[in-house]
Design a protein around this motif. Structure first.
Motif, PDB file in Angstrom:
ATOM      1  N   LEU A   1       0.807  -1.225   0.000  1.00  0.00           N
ATOM      2  CA  LEU A   1       0.000   0.000   0.000  1.00  0.00           C
ATOM      3  C   LEU A   1       0.840   1.276   0.000  1.00  0.00           C
ATOM      4  N   ASN A   2       2.117   1.188   0.336  1.00  0.00           N
ATOM      5  CA  ASN A   2       2.930   2.402   0.429  1.00  0.00           C
ATOM      6  C   ASN A   2       2.950   3.228  -0.852  1.00  0.00           C
ATOM      7  N   PRO A   3       3.153   2.619  -2.040  1.00  0.00           N
ATOM      8  CA  PRO A   3       3.144   3.427  -3.262  1.00  0.00           C
ATOM      9  C   PRO A   3       1.806   4.123  -3.501  1.00  0.00           C
ATOM     10  N   ALA A   4       0.693   3.454  -3.166  1.00  0.00           N
ATOM     11  CA  ALA A   4      -0.628   4.072  -3.356  1.00  0.00           C
ATOM     12  C   ALA A   4      -0.830   5.235  -2.397  1.00  0.00           C
ATOM     13  N   ILE A   5      -0.306   5.090  -1.170  1.00  0.00           N
ATOM     14  CA  ILE A   5      -0.409   6.176  -0.187  1.00  0.00           C
ATOM     15  C   ILE A   5       0.380   7.390  -0.654  1.00  0.00           C
TER      16      ILE A   5
END
Length: 507
Positions: free
Chosen positions: A426-430
């Protein structure tokens, strides 16, 4: 620097440093050469010479290195071994998958000749067979390309005409149109078993017999989804490899156990036979082709979008959960996926890590301190039906990352229980939404630490993650957010929980 010979002894990482600097500054080799020409036409390196420098085939003169150093505003000593600066010498995967690795420098130690000597020795000492190593190479290639193989997609689309779903009758019609015959068998012939390397928990489901016969286990008549997949794999074998006579044996179950996992299994050869590489590559190509034939990219992506990436979308497409989940990782516009197919105890039969998530267990050897809090392994030991969603926090390097996954317990054709797990980073989407993913992940990690390893997600973080889930349009991310987040680790020796789940690992 007094001489080029003196420079050569200090330049083992030089080529990697120049290449990484150039790429970080978004310069092509043509750009860098032109910049050098602008400053000093006489000393400026050509594009071909720059290429040899970056690959470690040449050591530049002091004049050329000074020129390159001035362009990047670096002291000339920075390029030499005495100032390694890990960020400068570690290859940057950029948008590609897999885990950042060490730089293969100095170049002379990673030459083909030296690797051909060292790799068999390494495999022999670790008990890794040549066949296993071949599959590891293929997986690394798959992860590096983040499951993007347009040539295989096109080949499947030409055969299936992008139809979704394809019925069993459709698949049988395709086999007949290709001049293939189907023959059912009761007992697997010994000729099909020789050299396959399967165990007693595995069953041969089908095999190809030249020039045009597909032999299928009669038990498959009651498994239409599996039957469709096997036929699709054999169709791929014929389309991609022109029925060239190689035996294409498909096996269901927990096959290819390493001697390190089961001492009763005889050790396979540690030599890297060219045929091991060839068979592994063709296995991968045919498997990918089969998924693309049964779940063509655009129609299947549209189906997933309509159904919020539910695993049950596979039933609508007429495929197994395994095929549906593996195709999610290939057709989704969001590239940061992982997939595990896990058997107990300690066996990952299939692995894909396009988001670089560390391996919790191995698919070649047992580990001494596996983290039991991964969703895929919690489900192995739990009498659950249906699916299970989880938000996890895991340190990758020194940075906390937030992962979301969906797991489901299934039974293979040989009757063995195993767990399939598809997940995303999820880090890239955040970060894509303008938020600080590392800060958010660290806050969630601290909340879990304070509660002994798991925690309800704090309201502010929950709101941010819910927005991401809706943007990604993945229902199980939302379900995971409603559950407790869990701290997980790659090994018990680095357990982030208090108290730790394991004593410090001494192995």
């Amino acid at each position: 620097m007094k001489s080029n010979k003196s420079l050569m002894r200090k330049a083992h990482f030089l080529g990697t440093k120049i290449r990484n600097l150039r790429k970080r500054n978004r310069l092509t080799m043509e750009d860098l050469s032109a910049r050098c020409i602008k400053i000093d036409p006489e000393s400026a390196p050509s594009v071909s010479y720059l290429s040899m420098i970056e690959r470690g085939k040449r050591v530049p003169s002091e004049e050329v290195l000074s020129l390159i150093a001035s362009i990047f505003q670096k002291d000339i000593k920075w390029f030499l071994d005495d100032v390694p600066e890990e960020d400068a010498i570690t290859p940057n995967k950029g948008s590609k998958g897999g885990i950042n690795g060490m730089a293969l420098e100095p170049n002379f130690l990673f030459s083909n000749d030296i690797l051909q000597i060292a790799i068999p020795e390494m495999l022999s000492q670790t008990g890794t067979s040549g066949r296993q190593f071949a599959h590891l190479l293929i997986r690394a290639h798959q992860e590096h390309n983040q499951n993007h193989f347009p040539d295989l997609e096109r080949a499947a689309e030409e055969v299936g005409l992008k139809r979704l779903p394809l019925s069993l009758e459709d698949i049988i019609a395709i086999t007949k149109n290709m001049g293939l015959k189907i023959k059912w068998f009761h007992k697997t012939p010994q000729s099909a078993l020789d050299g396959v390397g399967i165990d007693t928990q595995s069953v041969v489901t089908s095999f190809f017999e030249p020039p045009n016969q597909i032999n299928i286990n009669q038990l498959m008549k009651n498994q239409p989804h599996r039957l469709k997949y096997d036929l699709a794999v054999h169709i791929g074998h014929c389309v991609l490899h022109d029925k060239n006579g190689l035996r294409n044996v498909l096996v269901a179950g927990r096959n290819e156990i390493s001697p390190l996992q089961d001492p009763t299994v005889q050790s396979q050869s540690s030599n890297v036979d060219p045929h091991d590489i060839l068979h592994a590559w063709r296995d991968f190509e045919c498997s990918f082709f089969a998924g693309a034939l049964l779940c063509p990219k655009v129609p299947f992506r549209q189906l997933l979008d309509r159904n919020g990436y539910e695993i049950g979308s596979g039933q609508i497409a007429g495929v197994s959960e395994s095929v549906a989940m593996r195709r999610m990782t290939a057709v989704s516009p969001y590239p940061h996926w992982h997939y595990f197919d896990a058997y107990a105890p300690g066996k990952l039969k299939a692995v894909y890590r396009g988001n670089g998530i560390p391996l919790p267990w191995g698919n070649m050897r047992l580990v001494q301190d596996p983290c039991q809090h991964w969703a895929v392994f919690r489900m192995i030991n739990a009498p659950l039906e249906g699916t299970s969603s989880q938000i996890s926090i895991l340190n990758v390097g020194d940075e906390p990352r937030i992962y979301s996954c969906e797991s489901i317990k299934v039974q293979d054709f040989a009757g063995n229980n195993h767990v399939l797990c598809a997940g995303i980073d999820l880090n890239p989407a955040i970060n894509a939404q303008g938020n600080d993913a590392l800060s958010l992940a660290n806050d969630l990690k601290q909340a879990c630490v304070k509660n002994g390893g798991s925690s309800s997600i704090p309201k502010a973080i929950k709101s941010d993650l819910m927005s991401i889930a809706k943007i990604l349009n993945i229902n199980w991310v939302e379900r995971g957010i409603d559950n407790e987040a869990r701290l997980i680790c790659s090994r018990g020796a680095v357990c982030p929980r208090t108290p730790s789940c394991y004593e410090p690992c001494t192995v």
